[in-house]
Design a protein around this motif. Structure first.
Motif, PDB file in Angstrom:
ATOM      1  N   GLU A  13       0.813  -1.220   0.000  1.00  0.00           N
ATOM      2  CA  GLU A  13       0.000   0.000   0.000  1.00  0.00           C
ATOM      3  C   GLU A  13       0.840   1.260   0.000  1.00  0.00           C
ATOM      4  OE1 GLU A  13      -2.382  -0.670   3.393  1.00  0.00           O
ATOM      5  OE2 GLU A  13      -3.686  -2.119   2.410  1.00  0.00           O
ATOM      6  N   ALA A  14       2.170   1.115  -0.037  1.00  0.00           N
ATOM      7  CA  ALA A  14       3.040   2.286  -0.009  1.00  0.00           C
ATOM      8  C   ALA A  14       2.972   3.039  -1.323  1.00  0.00           C
ATOM      9  CB  ALA A  14       4.482   1.845   0.254  1.00  0.00           C
ATOM     10  N   GLY A  15       3.406   4.321  -1.281  1.00  0.00           N
ATOM     11  CA  GLY A  15       3.445   5.124  -2.497  1.00  0.00           C
ATOM     12  C   GLY A  15       2.125   5.809  -2.777  1.00  0.00           C
ATOM     13  N   GLU A  16       1.987   6.321  -4.001  1.00  0.00           N
ATOM     14  CA  GLU A  16       0.833   7.119  -4.370  1.00  0.00           C
ATOM     15  C   GLU A  16      -0.252   6.306  -5.064  1.00  0.00           C
ATOM     16  OE1 GLU A  16       2.314  10.242  -6.774  1.00  0.00           O
ATOM     17  OE2 GLU A  16       3.500  11.148  -5.176  1.00  0.00           O
ATOM     18  N   PHE A  17      -0.041   5.020  -5.200  1.00  0.00           N
ATOM     19  CA  PHE A  17      -0.994   4.193  -5.930  1.00  0.00           C
ATOM     20  C   PHE A  17      -2.345   4.158  -5.218  1.00  0.00           C
ATOM     21  CE2 PHE A  17      -2.905   0.070  -7.002  1.00  0.00           C
ATOM     22  CZ  PHE A  17      -2.983   0.220  -8.368  1.00  0.00           C
ATOM     23  N   ARG A 202      -7.853  24.278 -16.715  1.00  0.00           N
ATOM     24  CA  ARG A 202      -6.603  23.568 -16.430  1.00  0.00           C
ATOM     25  C   ARG A 202      -5.979  24.066 -15.128  1.00  0.00           C
ATOM     26  NH1 ARG A 202      -4.425  20.472 -20.519  1.00  0.00           N
ATOM     27  NH2 ARG A 202      -5.472  20.654 -22.535  1.00  0.00           N
ATOM     28  N   ALA A 203      -6.060  25.388 -14.905  1.00  0.00           N
ATOM     29  CA  ALA A 203      -5.504  25.944 -13.673  1.00  0.00           C
ATOM     30  C   ALA A 203      -6.268  25.429 -12.452  1.00  0.00           C
ATOM     31  CB  ALA A 203      -5.558  27.469 -13.725  1.00  0.00           C
ATOM     32  N   LEU A 204      -7.591  25.337 -12.556  1.00  0.00           N
ATOM     33  CA  LEU A 204      -8.394  24.782 -11.468  1.00  0.00           C
ATOM     34  C   LEU A 204      -7.990  23.330 -11.191  1.00  0.00           C
ATOM     35  CD1 LEU A 204     -11.892  26.203 -12.475  1.00  0.00           C
ATOM     36  CD2 LEU A 204     -10.680  26.722 -10.350  1.00  0.00           C
ATOM     37  N   HIS A 205      -7.763  22.577 -12.256  1.00  0.00           N
ATOM     38  CA  HIS A 205      -7.333  21.180 -12.099  1.00  0.00           C
ATOM     39  C   HIS A 205      -5.978  21.095 -11.403  1.00  0.00           C
ATOM     40  CE1 HIS A 205      -6.631  16.953 -13.017  1.00  0.00           C
ATOM     41  NE2 HIS A 205      -5.498  17.289 -13.614  1.00  0.00           N
ATOM     42  N   GLN A 206      -5.041  21.971 -11.807  1.00  0.00           N
ATOM     43  CA  GLN A 206      -3.703  21.941 -11.213  1.00  0.00           C
ATOM     44  C   GLN A 206      -3.705  22.345  -9.740  1.00  0.00           C
ATOM     45  OE1 GLN A 206      -0.867  20.730 -12.462  1.00  0.00           O
ATOM     46  NE2 GLN A 206      -2.124  20.090 -14.207  1.00  0.00           N
ATOM     47  N   MET A 207      -4.689  23.147  -9.322  1.00  0.00           N
ATOM     48  CA  MET A 207      -4.787  23.562  -7.928  1.00  0.00           C
ATOM     49  C   MET A 207      -5.527  22.544  -7.075  1.00  0.00           C
ATOM     50  SD  MET A 207      -3.161  26.374  -7.613  1.00  0.00           S
ATOM     51  CE  MET A 207      -3.689  26.696  -5.944  1.00  0.00           C
ATOM     52  N   SER A 208      -6.082  21.515  -7.687  1.00  0.00           N
ATOM     53  CA  SER A 208      -6.940  20.565  -6.975  1.00  0.00           C
ATOM     54  C   SER A 208      -6.141  19.357  -6.491  1.00  0.00           C
ATOM     55  CB  SER A 208      -8.067  20.082  -7.898  1.00  0.00           C
ATOM     56  OG  SER A 208      -7.580  19.136  -8.840  1.00  0.00           O
ATOM     57  N   PRO A 209      -6.711  18.575  -5.566  1.00  0.00           N
ATOM     58  CA  PRO A 209      -6.061  17.320  -5.150  1.00  0.00           C
ATOM     59  C   PRO A 209      -5.968  16.300  -6.284  1.00  0.00           C
ATOM     60  CG  PRO A 209      -7.742  18.001  -3.553  1.00  0.00           C
ATOM     61  CD  PRO A 209      -7.911  18.865  -4.763  1.00  0.00           C
ATOM     62  N   ARG A 210      -6.655  16.560  -7.400  1.00  0.00           N
ATOM     63  CA  ARG A 210      -6.641  15.656  -8.549  1.00  0.00           C
ATOM     64  C   ARG A 210      -5.552  16.004  -9.555  1.00  0.00           C
ATOM     65  NH1 ARG A 210     -11.766  13.010  -9.414  1.00  0.00           N
ATOM     66  NH2 ARG A 210     -13.189  13.442  -7.705  1.00  0.00           N
ATOM     67  N   ALA A 211      -4.642  16.910  -9.194  1.00  0.00           N
ATOM     68  CA  ALA A 211      -3.675  17.451 -10.159  1.00  0.00           C
ATOM     69  C   ALA A 211      -2.815  16.380 -10.815  1.00  0.00           C
ATOM     70  CB  ALA A 211      -2.786  18.485  -9.466  1.00  0.00           C
ATOM     71  N   GLN A 212      -2.556  15.272 -10.104  1.00  0.00           N
ATOM     72  CA  GLN A 212      -1.719  14.218 -10.671  1.00  0.00           C
ATOM     73  C   GLN A 212      -2.508  13.235 -11.526  1.00  0.00           C
ATOM     74  OE1 GLN A 212       1.583  14.538 -10.350  1.00  0.00           O
ATOM     75  NE2 GLN A 212       0.997  16.389  -9.246  1.00  0.00           N
ATOM     76  N   GLY A 256     -10.737   9.686 -11.821  1.00  0.00           N
ATOM     77  CA  GLY A 256      -9.857  10.187 -10.784  1.00  0.00           C
ATOM     78  C   GLY A 256      -9.411  11.617 -11.013  1.00  0.00           C
ATOM     79  N   GLY A 257      -9.696  12.163 -12.198  1.00  0.00           N
ATOM     80  CA  GLY A 257      -9.243  13.507 -12.545  1.00  0.00           C
ATOM     81  C   GLY A 257     -10.392  14.450 -12.844  1.00  0.00           C
ATOM     82  N   THR A 258     -10.202  15.269 -13.891  1.00  0.00           N
ATOM     83  CA  THR A 258     -11.147  16.326 -14.239  1.00  0.00           C
ATOM     84  C   THR A 258     -11.583  16.178 -15.686  1.00  0.00           C
ATOM     85  OG1 THR A 258     -10.092  17.855 -12.674  1.00  0.00           O
ATOM     86  CG2 THR A 258     -11.486  18.819 -14.391  1.00  0.00           C
ATOM     87  N   LEU A 259     -12.883  16.293 -15.923  1.00  0.00           N
ATOM     88  CA  LEU A 259     -13.434  16.320 -17.281  1.00  0.00           C
ATOM     89  C   LEU A 259     -13.931  17.732 -17.551  1.00  0.00           C
ATOM     90  CD1 LEU A 259     -14.279  14.821 -19.868  1.00  0.00           C
ATOM     91  CD2 LEU A 259     -16.437  14.254 -18.736  1.00  0.00           C
ATOM     92  N   PHE A 260     -13.372  18.374 -18.582  1.00  0.00           N
ATOM     93  CA  PHE A 260     -13.745  19.746 -18.937  1.00  0.00           C
ATOM     94  C   PHE A 260     -14.674  19.717 -20.136  1.00  0.00           C
ATOM     95  CE2 PHE A 260     -12.513  23.651 -21.452  1.00  0.00           C
ATOM     96  CZ  PHE A 260     -13.344  24.508 -20.733  1.00  0.00           C
ATOM     97  N   LEU A 261     -15.906  20.148 -19.938  1.00  0.00           N
ATOM     98  CA  LEU A 261     -16.920  20.169 -21.001  1.00  0.00           C
ATOM     99  C   LEU A 261     -17.104  21.599 -21.484  1.00  0.00           C
ATOM    100  CD1 LEU A 261     -19.529  17.716 -19.426  1.00  0.00           C
ATOM    101  CD2 LEU A 261     -17.742  17.209 -21.109  1.00  0.00           C
ATOM    102  N   ASP A 262     -16.422  21.934 -22.567  1.00  0.00           N
ATOM    103  CA  ASP A 262     -16.507  23.281 -23.138  1.00  0.00           C
ATOM    104  C   ASP A 262     -17.737  23.382 -24.036  1.00  0.00           C
ATOM    105  OD1 ASP A 262     -15.813  25.866 -23.635  1.00  0.00           O
ATOM    106  OD2 ASP A 262     -14.102  25.416 -24.929  1.00  0.00           O
TER     107      ASP A 262
END
Length: 474
Positions: A13-17, A202-212, A256-262
């Protein structure tokens, strides 16, 4: 079977997985093995189900989505390898780990050729099966990330619209992004075409806990209405004419990330209903499938239209609007932050000259003054296009400079609304292009579809207007 040690559990369970993001189906007729695997994995994975035979397994797969199957080879009625071949033929793309107590080299080779991700002999150690499972999940994650990277490379133009500048409007927007980005809430971005809505997303995504995790953009206006459901949710083989294989949708790749619907206002009403259901239930159903797939995606939506007005006109669902507009951010138009134009021109000049392999152009005070006096209906995208054309041509053309010089405003024009000013400018550009709407859209920094919609709206509101001289349906 060995007891699982605390050291083994900690190492696995170690790491970011993130084990919780995945689902597993165990198929084994041996009750002890089935119970052991179920007990071991339920402490880690988001969903774990078990079946004693293929009939039970198929019933579970008909209503649930699984990222991974752990499949015994020796099963009653049908072997695991035979069922694996059938699963692949019907489009199942998930990982499959085959386990067996009796196997030779030929069996192992046949299993791997049949599409197995791994082949493990019983009895096995706990860390052995956990490492195999983790490798499968990591491969699936890499496949998602590679898909996202390919899309980003294919849509590089939006990456050039950075949040460049020091104007009060941009500084305030940056502050809001820092605050809102860290929240899990759905965000609605409102702003004109070319103002940089995707950059803000994209900036909102990078500031979020989902950035990775992945950031997946989709322009809803660029996809045909009959294909949008498959694009978002995916489809199974044979779901419709031309569906020759099972295909994952963008929700899958954004997991696990962000979906941007333009341009979300372009979604058909029927699709709005389906999207609302996914947002509320956190589950989706691929086209042609009977099973529901859990989704973990943050939605950021954007529109260059007033969605409240679209709701009032019956073109957008009110319940979806309220669901999207938990937080609403307005992106300022370029004419509202003209003090940022020198920084933007310099940014694009540096970036694009390197990409094009040409020397940057000199920027005079006169040029910057003229650019700051222009209305910029195409916003930052139009400014970028101007800089790119100028670099290609080796200088800012005289006609371009003239276009960037604001004409003296007649007293009568001071009473015009912003919409009327926009209409006059667009009509002038179309006429200057000899009626070629495709070329006019390119110069304005908007899509041809946006330009056609503008003409349609004007036709509805002002049916008595005379056609623009020289305009042809190019």
């Amino acid at each position: 079977m060995q007891q699982e040690s605390a050291t083994t559990m900690a190492a696995a369970e170690a790491g970011e997985f993130n084990w919780q993001a995945h689902s597993v189906l165990i198929v084994d007729d041996e009750e002890g093995m089935r119970n052991f695997l179920e007990r071991t994995l339920k402490r880690r994975c988001g969903m774990v189900e078990a079946a004693a035979d293929i009939v039970q397994a198929e019933a579970l797969m008909a209503r649930l989505h699984f990222d991974l199957l752990i499949l015994d080879i020796a099963l009653p009625g049908k072997s695991g390898i035979q069922w694996l071949h059938e699963l692949r033929e019907h489009g199942f793309a998930g990982d499959v780990i085959l386990i067996t107590a009796f196997a030779d080299m030929d069996t192992a080779i046949g299993a791997l050729r049949g599409g197995a991700s791994d082949f493990i002999l019983k009895p096995f150690r706990v860390d052995q099966i956990l490492n195999s499972i983790k490798r499968c999940f990591e491969r699936a994650g890499l496949a998602r990330e590679n898909f996202v990277l390919r899309r980003e490379l294919a849509e590089r133009s939006s990456d050039l619209l950075g949040l460049i500048g020091h104007s009060p409007a941009i500084q305030q927007l940056r502050g809001l992004i820092r605050r809102v980005g860290q929240m899990p809430s759905t965000v609605l971005l409102l702003g004109e075409s070319g103002s940089g809505k995707e950059v803000v997303a994209r900036a909102l995504h990078q500031m979020s806990p989902r950035a990775q995790r992945p950031f997946v953009p989709l322009n809803c206006a660029a996809i045909a209405s009959e294909l949008i459901e498959s694009e978002l949710f995916g489809h199974v083989k044979g779901a419709f004419t031309g569906a020759s294989e099972t295909r994952n949708g963008l929700f899958y790749y954004a997991h696990g990330g962000t979906l941007f619907l333009d341009e979300i206002s372009e979604l058909p009403l029927a699709m709005q209903t389906r999207l609302l259901r996914v947002l509320e239930e956190r589950k989706l159903r691929p086209v042609g499938s009977e099973r529901e797939v859990p989704v973990d995606v943050r939605i950021i939506a954007a529109s260059n239209r007033d969605l409240a007005a679209e709701v009032a006109a019956g073109r957008f669902r009110q319940d979806l609007y309220f669901r999207l507009a938990v937080v609403e951010l307005r992106i300022p138009a370029l004419r509202e932050r003209v003090e940022d134009i020198p920084d933007l021109v310099q940014h694009f000049m540096t970036l694009l000259s390197a990409q094009l392999g040409v020397a940057p152009l000199a920027l005079s005070h006169e040029l910057v003054t003229r650019l700051a006096a222009y209305a910029w209906p195409g916003n930052v995208r139009e400014l970028r296009n101007l800089v790119e054309r100028s670099l290609i041509l080796g200088g800012f053309p005289t006609a371009m400079l003239a276009a960037a010089q604001r004409e003296p405003v007649a007293p009568a024009e001071l009473d015009l609304t912003l919409e009327e000013v926009e209409k006059r400018h667009i009509l002038r550009v179309v006429e200057a292009c000899g009626g070629n709407k495709a070329e006019a859209a390119r110069r304005l920094g908007v899509s041809r579809k946006t330009l056609d919609r503008k003409f349609a709206e004007w036709g509805e509101r002002q049916p008595g207007d005379e056609p623009v001289r020289g305009v042809t349906p190019a």
